[in-house]
Scaffold this motif. Sequence first.
Motif, PDB file in Angstrom:
ATOM      1  N   VAL A  84       0.886  -1.317   0.069  1.00  0.00           N
ATOM      2  CA  VAL A  84      -0.297  -0.045  -0.184  1.00  0.00           C
ATOM      3  C   VAL A  84       0.696   1.279  -0.024  1.00  0.00           C
ATOM      4  CG1 VAL A  84      -1.818   1.459   1.242  1.00  0.00           C
ATOM      5  CG2 VAL A  84      -1.743  -1.189   1.149  1.00  0.00           C
ATOM      6  N   LEU A  85       0.661   2.262  -1.061  1.00  0.00           N
ATOM      7  CA  LEU A  85       1.382   3.392  -0.928  1.00  0.00           C
ATOM      8  C   LEU A  85       0.762   4.348  -0.026  1.00  0.00           C
ATOM      9  CD1 LEU A  85       3.769   4.732  -2.521  1.00  0.00           C
ATOM     10  CD2 LEU A  85       2.030   5.756  -3.934  1.00  0.00           C
ATOM     11  N   ASN A  86       1.504   4.991   0.768  1.00  0.00           N
ATOM     12  CA  ASN A  86       1.177   6.160   1.695  1.00  0.00           C
ATOM     13  C   ASN A  86       2.041   7.511   1.187  1.00  0.00           C
ATOM     14  OD1 ASN A  86      -0.128   4.310   4.072  1.00  0.00           O
ATOM     15  ND2 ASN A  86       1.667   3.148   3.089  1.00  0.00           N
ATOM     16  N   ALA A  87       1.173   8.497   1.580  1.00  0.00           N
ATOM     17  CA  ALA A  87       1.734   9.707   1.230  1.00  0.00           C
ATOM     18  C   ALA A  87       1.408  10.852   2.444  1.00  0.00           C
ATOM     19  CB  ALA A  87       1.239  10.461  -0.063  1.00  0.00           C
ATOM     20  N   GLU A  88       2.321  11.657   2.799  1.00  0.00           N
ATOM     21  CA  GLU A  88       2.400  12.739   3.634  1.00  0.00           C
ATOM     22  C   GLU A  88       2.394  13.988   2.680  1.00  0.00           C
ATOM     23  OE1 GLU A  88       4.137  15.279   7.246  1.00  0.00           O
ATOM     24  OE2 GLU A  88       5.209  13.448   6.580  1.00  0.00           O
ATOM     25  N   PHE A  89       1.441  14.981   2.859  1.00  0.00           N
ATOM     26  CA  PHE A  89       1.468  16.203   2.128  1.00  0.00           C
ATOM     27  C   PHE A  89       1.913  17.307   2.644  1.00  0.00           C
ATOM     28  CE2 PHE A  89      -2.135  13.325   0.486  1.00  0.00           C
ATOM     29  CZ  PHE A  89      -2.042  13.290  -0.802  1.00  0.00           C
ATOM     30  N   SER A  90       2.203  18.520   1.980  1.00  0.00           N
ATOM     31  CA  SER A  90       3.065  19.565   2.603  1.00  0.00           C
ATOM     32  C   SER A  90       2.061  20.240   3.586  1.00  0.00           C
ATOM     33  CB  SER A  90       3.563  20.300   1.375  1.00  0.00           C
ATOM     34  OG  SER A  90       4.279  19.710   0.662  1.00  0.00           O
ATOM     35  N   ASP A  91       0.783  19.964   3.515  1.00  0.00           N
ATOM     36  CA  ASP A  91      -0.131  20.583   4.521  1.00  0.00           C
ATOM     37  C   ASP A  91      -0.132  19.936   5.592  1.00  0.00           C
ATOM     38  OD1 ASP A  91      -1.703  18.593   3.698  1.00  0.00           O
ATOM     39  OD2 ASP A  91      -3.353  19.633   2.871  1.00  0.00           O
ATOM     40  N   GLY A  92       0.338  18.676   5.886  1.00  0.00           N
ATOM     41  CA  GLY A  92       0.451  17.976   6.858  1.00  0.00           C
ATOM     42  C   GLY A  92      -0.389  16.873   7.067  1.00  0.00           C
ATOM     43  N   THR A  93      -1.450  16.666   6.144  1.00  0.00           N
ATOM     44  CA  THR A  93      -2.250  15.731   5.926  1.00  0.00           C
ATOM     45  C   THR A  93      -1.840  14.491   5.352  1.00  0.00           C
ATOM     46  OG1 THR A  93      -3.062  16.452   3.710  1.00  0.00           O
ATOM     47  CG2 THR A  93      -4.325  17.144   5.693  1.00  0.00           C
ATOM     48  N   PHE A  94      -2.448  13.269   5.530  1.00  0.00           N
ATOM     49  CA  PHE A  94      -2.093  11.796   4.872  1.00  0.00           C
ATOM     50  C   PHE A  94      -3.307  11.134   4.054  1.00  0.00           C
ATOM     51  CE2 PHE A  94       0.038  12.927   8.905  1.00  0.00           C
ATOM     52  CZ  PHE A  94       1.495  12.322   8.809  1.00  0.00           C
ATOM     53  N   LEU A  95      -2.619  10.517   2.980  1.00  0.00           N
ATOM     54  CA  LEU A  95      -3.701   9.382   2.491  1.00  0.00           C
ATOM     55  C   LEU A  95      -2.756   8.340   2.116  1.00  0.00           C
ATOM     56  CD1 LEU A  95      -5.644  11.791  -0.135  1.00  0.00           C
ATOM     57  CD2 LEU A  95      -6.358  10.329   1.540  1.00  0.00           C
ATOM     58  N   ALA A  96      -3.616   7.030   2.036  1.00  0.00           N
ATOM     59  CA  ALA A  96      -3.421   5.941   1.416  1.00  0.00           C
ATOM     60  C   ALA A  96      -3.730   5.779   0.079  1.00  0.00           C
ATOM     61  CB  ALA A  96      -3.175   4.621   2.553  1.00  0.00           C
ATOM     62  N   GLY A  97      -3.141   4.597  -0.537  1.00  0.00           N
ATOM     63  CA  GLY A  97      -3.716   4.592  -1.912  1.00  0.00           C
ATOM     64  C   GLY A  97      -3.035   5.413  -3.057  1.00  0.00           C
ATOM     65  N   GLU A  98      -2.510   4.531  -4.184  1.00  0.00           N
ATOM     66  CA  GLU A  98      -2.309   5.424  -5.341  1.00  0.00           C
ATOM     67  C   GLU A  98      -3.169   6.215  -5.938  1.00  0.00           C
ATOM     68  OE1 GLU A  98      -0.933   4.762  -9.905  1.00  0.00           O
ATOM     69  OE2 GLU A  98      -0.711   3.027  -8.584  1.00  0.00           O
ATOM     70  N   ALA A  99      -4.135   5.845  -6.153  1.00  0.00           N
ATOM     71  CA  ALA A  99      -5.118   6.705  -6.903  1.00  0.00           C
ATOM     72  C   ALA A  99      -5.744   7.845  -6.293  1.00  0.00           C
ATOM     73  CB  ALA A  99      -6.435   5.472  -7.172  1.00  0.00           C
ATOM     74  N   GLU A 100      -6.046   7.355  -4.784  1.00  0.00           N
ATOM     75  CA  GLU A 100      -6.416   8.500  -3.816  1.00  0.00           C
ATOM     76  C   GLU A 100      -5.472   9.593  -3.596  1.00  0.00           C
ATOM     77  OE1 GLU A 100      -6.602   5.423  -3.290  1.00  0.00           O
ATOM     78  OE2 GLU A 100      -8.846   4.777  -2.847  1.00  0.00           O
ATOM     79  N   ILE A 101      -4.080   9.115  -3.644  1.00  0.00           N
ATOM     80  CA  ILE A 101      -3.195  10.090  -3.653  1.00  0.00           C
ATOM     81  C   ILE A 101      -2.876  11.257  -4.676  1.00  0.00           C
ATOM     82  CG2 ILE A 101      -0.335  10.590  -3.450  1.00  0.00           C
ATOM     83  CD1 ILE A 101      -0.624   7.785  -1.812  1.00  0.00           C
ATOM     84  N   THR A 102      -3.048  10.664  -6.068  1.00  0.00           N
ATOM     85  CA  THR A 102      -2.871  11.726  -7.159  1.00  0.00           C
ATOM     86  C   THR A 102      -4.271  12.185  -7.215  1.00  0.00           C
ATOM     87  OG1 THR A 102      -3.575   9.598  -8.627  1.00  0.00           O
ATOM     88  CG2 THR A 102      -1.203  10.042  -8.187  1.00  0.00           C
ATOM     89  N   ALA A 103      -5.260  11.661  -7.089  1.00  0.00           N
ATOM     90  CA  ALA A 103      -6.555  12.484  -6.986  1.00  0.00           C
ATOM     91  C   ALA A 103      -6.904  13.757  -6.257  1.00  0.00           C
ATOM     92  CB  ALA A 103      -7.770  11.158  -6.870  1.00  0.00           C
ATOM     93  N   ALA A 104      -6.075  13.711  -5.050  1.00  0.00           N
ATOM     94  CA  ALA A 104      -5.796  14.688  -4.090  1.00  0.00           C
ATOM     95  C   ALA A 104      -5.487  15.865  -4.772  1.00  0.00           C
ATOM     96  CB  ALA A 104      -5.226  14.363  -2.821  1.00  0.00           C
ATOM     97  N   ARG A 105      -4.269  15.909  -5.654  1.00  0.00           N
ATOM     98  CA  ARG A 105      -3.962  17.047  -6.327  1.00  0.00           C
ATOM     99  C   ARG A 105      -3.024  18.036  -5.374  1.00  0.00           C
ATOM    100  NH1 ARG A 105      -6.126  19.464 -11.941  1.00  0.00           N
ATOM    101  NH2 ARG A 105      -3.769  20.100 -11.992  1.00  0.00           N
ATOM    102  N   LYS A 106      -2.590  17.548  -4.423  1.00  0.00           N
ATOM    103  CA  LYS A 106      -1.743  18.218  -3.354  1.00  0.00           C
ATOM    104  C   LYS A 106      -0.470  18.022  -3.581  1.00  0.00           C
ATOM    105  CE  LYS A 106      -5.197  17.772   0.363  1.00  0.00           C
ATOM    106  NZ  LYS A 106      -5.210  17.404   2.143  1.00  0.00           N
TER     107      LYS A 106
END
Length: 339
Positions: free
Chosen positions: A136-158
């Motif tokens: 599972v791919l996980n990401a932390e964004f520059s605004d301090g929020t987190f998401l899991a899942g490739e599709a969700e991460i790119t869809a966030a456009r953060k």
Amino acid sequence: MTKNGHRPKIVVIGGGTGLPVILKSLREKNADITAVVTVADDGGSSGIIRDYVNVVPPGDIRNVLAALSELPEIYLDIFQYRFDTSDRFFAGHAIGNLIIAALAEMKKGVFASVQELSEMMRVDGHVFPVADEPLVLNAEFSDGTFLAGEAEITAARKSIKRVWVTSNEKNEAEMPAAVPEVVEAILGADQIVLGPGSLFTSILPNLVIGNVGKALAETKAEVVYICNIMTQKGETEHFTDADHVRILNAHLGQCFVNTVLVNTAQVPEGYMDKEKYDENLVQVEHDFNGLREQHCRVISSNFLKLKNQGVFHDGNKVVEELMGLVGRPNHELRHREHS
């Protein structure tokens, strides 16, 4: 093949549609190829299969197998065939994805199944899923929020700060590891190629696995990054070529990228079909000083291929540069601060 008759061992790491382009051209140069493929994809047919069958996402693996296969074209066409969207039950599924999923169940793991399928498909080289389990791919964004899942991460456009992978199993505390064959290939390589491919969702999911990052830090091989031609929606918006390399180095905590291949040819205005290739935004801008600051050797040239109103790397031109590099002694390439 290099001048001394040595068949160079080249490890290509990534995923997505860019990888097969390079692999096909490398195959024609008689290189000893190992393709290391991400298993953290959760989109398209791969994602649907992953939701219903407990296997790694097969899409990138399928494309790499086809790129390195010596089977007649008709067999590859069948393997790559994708059912029409009107076919309800099989809608959008590629036959190869279903075969990989079935073999993974039969062999109790994707790694063994891909090795068997490689023999069946007469693959010239090695195809290694980076891990023997779905990740599972996980990401932390520059605004301090987190998401899991490739599709969700790119869809966030953060703006993505960092990514990491976790096991798909319930025990998330146990960090995933790459299969030993991947580590051995990296340590024994003459050259390691990153990309071309999506920075955060195709390349980094391989590199952030602990024993892969360690092997990349220890290898004596030249590490070459093929920088993307276009910025990508939800991943590298507003990125320069130096930004791409900066992110790679930051994730491994050191300047491990030795050489960067940068396209300097311009895409004709209005050429690209922006509906068909909606992930691609604008051409990556150049920051050669930023690349030199990271101790990169910069090779800038026309690597552009225009096809079907899309923008791609010209595999033959890229591989000509790669083969020119692999023929040189490692010590000439590893320690330098010039372009």
